[in-house]
Each structure stands twice: as C-alpha cells, then as structure tokens.
Design a protein around this motif. Structure first.
Motif, PDB file in Angstrom:
ATOM      1  N   ALA A   1       9.465  -0.889  -5.217  1.00  0.00           N
ATOM      2  CA  ALA A   1      10.324  -1.925  -4.651  1.00  0.00           C
ATOM      3  C   ALA A   1      10.523  -1.689  -3.163  1.00  0.00           C
ATOM      4  O   ALA A   1      10.322  -0.579  -2.657  1.00  0.00           O
ATOM      5  N   GLN A   2      10.945  -2.745  -2.472  1.00  0.00           N
ATOM      6  CA  GLN A   2      11.088  -2.737  -1.014  1.00  0.00           C
ATOM      7  C   GLN A   2      12.560  -2.883  -0.648  1.00  0.00           C
ATOM      8  O   GLN A   2      13.219  -3.814  -1.059  1.00  0.00           O
ATOM      9  N   ARG A   3      13.078  -1.903   0.128  1.00  0.00           N
ATOM     10  CA  ARG A   3      14.518  -1.823   0.371  1.00  0.00           C
ATOM     11  C   ARG A   3      15.018  -2.722   1.511  1.00  0.00           C
ATOM     12  O   ARG A   3      16.203  -3.038   1.572  1.00  0.00           O
ATOM     13  N   TYR A   4      14.149  -3.115   2.446  1.00  0.00           N
ATOM     14  CA  TYR A   4      14.635  -3.814   3.641  1.00  0.00           C
ATOM     15  C   TYR A   4      14.707  -5.319   3.423  1.00  0.00           C
ATOM     16  O   TYR A   4      13.943  -5.895   2.642  1.00  0.00           O
ATOM     17  N   SER A   5      15.624  -5.951   4.134  1.00  0.00           N
ATOM     18  CA  SER A   5      15.848  -7.378   3.996  1.00  0.00           C
ATOM     19  C   SER A   5      14.611  -8.179   4.388  1.00  0.00           C
ATOM     20  O   SER A   5      13.912  -7.852   5.348  1.00  0.00           O
ATOM     21  N   ARG A   6      14.394  -9.251   3.654  1.00  0.00           N
ATOM     22  CA  ARG A   6      13.297 -10.169   3.977  1.00  0.00           C
ATOM     23  C   ARG A   6      13.495 -10.803   5.355  1.00  0.00           C
ATOM     24  O   ARG A   6      12.550 -11.386   5.909  1.00  0.00           O
ATOM     25  N   LEU A   7      14.709 -10.727   5.914  1.00  0.00           N
ATOM     26  CA  LEU A   7      14.952 -11.279   7.247  1.00  0.00           C
ATOM     27  C   LEU A   7      14.346 -10.409   8.344  1.00  0.00           C
ATOM     28  O   LEU A   7      14.107 -10.891   9.448  1.00  0.00           O
ATOM     29  N   VAL A   8      14.103  -9.135   8.044  1.00  0.00           N
ATOM     30  CA  VAL A   8      13.445  -8.242   9.007  1.00  0.00           C
ATOM     31  C   VAL A   8      11.950  -8.514   8.994  1.00  0.00           C
ATOM     32  O   VAL A   8      11.327  -8.761  10.027  1.00  0.00           O
ATOM     33  N   ILE A   9      11.365  -8.448   7.818  1.00  0.00           N
ATOM     34  CA  ILE A   9       9.986  -8.889   7.580  1.00  0.00           C
ATOM     35  C   ILE A   9       9.864  -9.149   6.088  1.00  0.00           C
ATOM     36  O   ILE A   9      10.340  -8.360   5.267  1.00  0.00           O
ATOM     37  N   ASP A  10       9.280 -10.260   5.729  1.00  0.00           N
ATOM     38  CA  ASP A  10       9.165 -10.640   4.325  1.00  0.00           C
ATOM     39  C   ASP A  10       7.916  -9.990   3.750  1.00  0.00           C
ATOM     40  O   ASP A  10       6.794 -10.297   4.168  1.00  0.00           O
ATOM     41  N   CYS A  11       8.117  -9.110   2.773  1.00  0.00           N
ATOM     42  CA  CYS A  11       6.995  -8.353   2.212  1.00  0.00           C
ATOM     43  C   CYS A  11       6.212  -9.128   1.157  1.00  0.00           C
ATOM     44  O   CYS A  11       5.288  -8.575   0.561  1.00  0.00           O
ATOM     45  N   ASN A  12       6.557 -10.389   0.951  1.00  0.00           N
ATOM     46  CA  ASN A  12       5.717 -11.250   0.112  1.00  0.00           C
ATOM     47  C   ASN A  12       5.175 -12.431   0.904  1.00  0.00           C
ATOM     48  O   ASN A  12       4.959 -13.516   0.369  1.00  0.00           O
ATOM     49  N   ARG A  13       4.948 -12.208   2.192  1.00  0.00           N
ATOM     50  CA  ARG A  13       4.322 -13.213   3.040  1.00  0.00           C
ATOM     51  C   ARG A  13       3.172 -12.582   3.810  1.00  0.00           C
ATOM     52  O   ARG A  13       3.301 -11.440   4.272  1.00  0.00           O
ATOM     53  N   PRO A  14       2.065 -13.283   3.967  1.00  0.00           N
ATOM     54  CA  PRO A  14       1.019 -12.755   4.841  1.00  0.00           C
ATOM     55  C   PRO A  14       1.597 -12.504   6.231  1.00  0.00           C
ATOM     56  O   PRO A  14       2.387 -13.326   6.732  1.00  0.00           O
ATOM     57  N   PRO A  15       1.281 -11.381   6.865  1.00  0.00           N
ATOM     58  CA  PRO A  15       1.910 -11.052   8.152  1.00  0.00           C
ATOM     59  C   PRO A  15       1.765 -12.128   9.226  1.00  0.00           C
ATOM     60  O   PRO A  15       2.616 -12.232  10.102  1.00  0.00           O
ATOM     61  N   GLY A  16       0.729 -12.938   9.160  1.00  0.00           N
ATOM     62  CA  GLY A  16       0.551 -13.980  10.168  1.00  0.00           C
ATOM     63  C   GLY A  16       1.306 -15.259   9.891  1.00  0.00           C
ATOM     64  O   GLY A  16       1.354 -16.163  10.735  1.00  0.00           O
ATOM     65  N   ALA A  17       1.947 -15.354   8.722  1.00  0.00           N
ATOM     66  CA  ALA A  17       2.664 -16.585   8.359  1.00  0.00           C
ATOM     67  C   ALA A  17       3.929 -16.737   9.193  1.00  0.00           C
ATOM     68  O   ALA A  17       4.561 -15.754   9.578  1.00  0.00           O
ATOM     69  N   VAL A  18       4.304 -17.977   9.459  1.00  0.00           N
ATOM     70  CA  VAL A  18       5.526 -18.248  10.221  1.00  0.00           C
ATOM     71  C   VAL A  18       6.739 -17.647   9.534  1.00  0.00           C
ATOM     72  O   VAL A  18       7.659 -17.136  10.184  1.00  0.00           O
ATOM     73  N   SER A  19       6.756 -17.664   8.215  1.00  0.00           N
ATOM     74  CA  SER A  19       7.900 -17.170   7.455  1.00  0.00           C
ATOM     75  C   SER A  19       7.912 -15.650   7.303  1.00  0.00           C
ATOM     76  O   SER A  19       8.823 -15.093   6.685  1.00  0.00           O
ATOM     77  N   SER A  20       6.926 -14.965   7.866  1.00  0.00           N
ATOM     78  CA  SER A  20       6.889 -13.508   7.771  1.00  0.00           C
ATOM     79  C   SER A  20       8.111 -12.883   8.434  1.00  0.00           C
ATOM     80  O   SER A  20       8.768 -11.998   7.866  1.00  0.00           O
ATOM     81  N   ILE A  21       8.420 -13.319   9.663  1.00  0.00           N
ATOM     82  CA  ILE A  21       9.627 -12.893  10.380  1.00  0.00           C
ATOM     83  C   ILE A  21      10.344 -14.182  10.759  1.00  0.00           C
ATOM     84  O   ILE A  21      10.076 -14.768  11.810  1.00  0.00           O
ATOM     85  N   PRO A  22      11.240 -14.671   9.913  1.00  0.00           N
ATOM     86  CA  PRO A  22      11.759 -16.037  10.068  1.00  0.00           C
ATOM     87  C   PRO A  22      12.719 -16.193  11.245  1.00  0.00           C
ATOM     88  O   PRO A  22      13.560 -15.334  11.502  1.00  0.00           O
ATOM     89  N   LEU A  23      12.582 -17.314  11.922  1.00  0.00           N
ATOM     90  CA  LEU A  23      13.552 -17.687  12.958  1.00  0.00           C
ATOM     91  C   LEU A  23      14.747 -18.398  12.343  1.00  0.00           C
ATOM     92  O   LEU A  23      15.849 -18.375  12.893  1.00  0.00           O
ATOM     93  N   ILE A  24      14.510 -19.035  11.206  1.00  0.00           N
ATOM     94  CA  ILE A  24      15.567 -19.717  10.470  1.00  0.00           C
ATOM     95  C   ILE A  24      15.252 -19.579   8.983  1.00  0.00           C
ATOM     96  O   ILE A  24      14.088 -19.648   8.579  1.00  0.00           O
ATOM     97  N   SER A  25      16.278 -19.339   8.185  1.00  0.00           N
ATOM     98  CA  SER A  25      16.087 -19.242   6.742  1.00  0.00           C
ATOM     99  C   SER A  25      17.072 -20.195   6.087  1.00  0.00           C
ATOM    100  O   SER A  25      18.281 -20.079   6.275  1.00  0.00           O
ATOM    101  N   GLU A  26      16.521 -21.146   5.323  1.00  0.00           N
ATOM    102  CA  GLU A  26      17.300 -22.285   4.857  1.00  0.00           C
ATOM    103  C   GLU A  26      17.933 -22.910   6.106  1.00  0.00           C
ATOM    104  O   GLU A  26      17.220 -23.326   6.993  1.00  0.00           O
ATOM    105  N   ALA A  27      19.259 -22.926   6.233  1.00  0.00           N
ATOM    106  CA  ALA A  27      19.862 -23.545   7.426  1.00  0.00           C
ATOM    107  C   ALA A  27      20.438 -22.507   8.382  1.00  0.00           C
ATOM    108  O   ALA A  27      21.135 -22.860   9.333  1.00  0.00           O
ATOM    109  N   THR A  28      20.125 -21.235   8.155  1.00  0.00           N
ATOM    110  CA  THR A  28      20.723 -20.160   8.938  1.00  0.00           C
ATOM    111  C   THR A  28      19.743 -19.639   9.986  1.00  0.00           C
ATOM    112  O   THR A  28      18.641 -19.186   9.647  1.00  0.00           O
TER     113      THR A  28
END
Length: 268
Positions: A84-111
C-alpha cells in the motif's frame, strides 16, 4: 522546508518523513496480491498542507476513505501480501500514469491545490522518484519474486468511492473494475451478486483504462496476471465495524474464488 530548498537539494522526503510503502504479510502464501494506491493521506513535511484546508484533507480528494482498514484486515484474513501507498494522492497519484494531468492535480473535484501550481520539472521528478516509483518498484519486485518461485499470483487493487458525486447518489455498494482481462472480475461479479443485500457495479462507478489508471494496466495486464479492481462505497467502511464486516465478506468470497481458479487451472 521552503520550495527553494527542495529545488536546491532535489530531495522531497527528509529523515522525519515516513516511507511511502506500507506492507502486510510480505511472506504471505495466498495467491492474492493486494494493492492499495490511495491507502494513506500523509503529506511530506516539505510541502506543508499543500495550501489546502485541514477538513479538505480528510475527504476523498486526499485518499480512499476506509480502504486502509479493509485492506489490512483482508490481508491478515487471507494470509495475503498487501502493498500500500501511504502518501496522499494530492502529492502524486500512484494510480495515474506520471504524464497524466491528474498525476499531480491542480484541482480535485472543486478544491484547488495551490501548492501544486507552477511546480518545476525537478519537483515533479522528486515526487515521482521518492513516492510513486518506490511503491511500484515494490509491487514489481513482489510479482517478480513470485513468478521466479512459481507462486500463483492474482492481483487485487483495492479502492473506495464516494456515496455522492456531483450531486448524484451512487447506488452501488461495491464494484468490480477491469479493462481487457475479465476473468477475475466476472467471477467476482457472480459471487457478489449472490449476496442478496448488495447492489453490485460492473465497471461502476469507474472503469479501468490505460490513460487514467496505472496499477492494473502495468502490473496486471502488462504482466499477464489475473486481476481485478475493487471499489467499495465509503459510507459502508467509514468505521472499524464496517471495515471488519467488509473484510470478512471479501475474505469469504475470495476463498471461494481461489478454489474456482485452481479448479480451472488459472492458478496452480
């Protein structure tokens, strides 16, 4: 640690930060290898609170609520290896290809995530190198060892989802997720549908694909391993009682599925 210090050292995690990888039963003999990409919501000390309010950091945007308790319990019940992965998906999402926009999100849902705005290539690389890559290297190594030792391996990627999204209630209690490989998802769906109290999602509330997912496409399909994703609705596993009940249910179902997989010689 200030941003300029991160840039100068090209180092994200410091001595006071936890390892990104959490494991249970590394020597487990079950054919099931469990993963949890959004298990934790830890933030590196160097990034502070990412500019996000504290109550936002307890929401689904930061992690998969409840899945940690289910994953740990299920691993123990099955005698299965959990990575398992301990760090928040807001730091880097470990279920996204690293080049994807959602890898390190600028906005998540409306936040908005202010600390992710305008970061340098060096910082992106540090997040990938110190959080994303150790987690996926560990999964890869575990699979490699099992293949070398001729252990059967069935990959199960554990997640949870919100009861309501964009104002629309989601009726499913649990969903089986897949892309090209439908063997295990179809078995799982059949067993789940026998549970009279469940509304079961078939590739709901999400479907796996190569552009938005990483763990199943790379470690499952990419290595020819029988696999499935699981999504459990968060209100059902928000407390320890719900986590225990769902771990017990899944442990029972997976024990039955293991017998079927062995009978069909899909695992030996």
């Amino acid at each position: 640690m200030a941003l300029d210090t991160i840039e100068a050292t090209n180092q994200l995690l410091s001595e006071g930060d936890v390892s990104p990888v959490h494991e249970v039963n590394a020597q487990g003999t079950s054919p099931f290898l469990l993963t949890s990409d959004h298990y934790g919501r830890v933030l590196p000390r160097a990034l502070g609170d990412l500019g996000v309010a504290g109550d936002e950091l307890t929401r689904h945007i930061a992690w998969d609520i409840g899945i940690a308790g289910v994953a740990d319990r299920l691993a123990e019940m099955l005698g299965a290896h959990l990575i398992a992965q301990r760090y928040s998906r807001l730091v880097i999402d470990c279920n996204r290809p690293p080049g994807a926009v959602s890898s390190i999100p600028l906005i998540s849902e409306a936040t908005a995530i202010p600390r992710n705005e305008g970061i340098s290539d060096q910082e992106r690389t540090a997040r990938r190198r110190e959080i994303f890559e150790p987690y996926h290297r560990r999964i890869d190594a575990a699979i490699g060892r099992r293949v070398h030792d001729k252990w059967p391996t069935v990959l199960v990627s554990l997640h949870s989802f919100t009861p309501v999204y964009a104002g629309v209630a989601r009726p499913w209690h649990i969903g089986a997720l897949y892309n090209r490989d439908t063997v295990l998802p179809q078995l799982l769906l059949r067993h789940l549908r026998r549970e009279s109290d469940l509304v079961v999602g078939d590739n709901e509330p999400y479907a796996v694909n190569d552009l938005t997912d990483y763990t199943i496409p790379v470690h499952g399909e990419g290595r020819g391993i029988v696999n499935t994703g699981i999504e459990i609705r968060q209100d059902l596993i928000a407390d320890q009682s719900g986590q225990q009940q769902w771990a017990e249910r899944l442990a029972r179902i997976f024990a039955e599925i293991e017998l079927e997989l062995r009978a069909e010689r899909l695992v030996d």
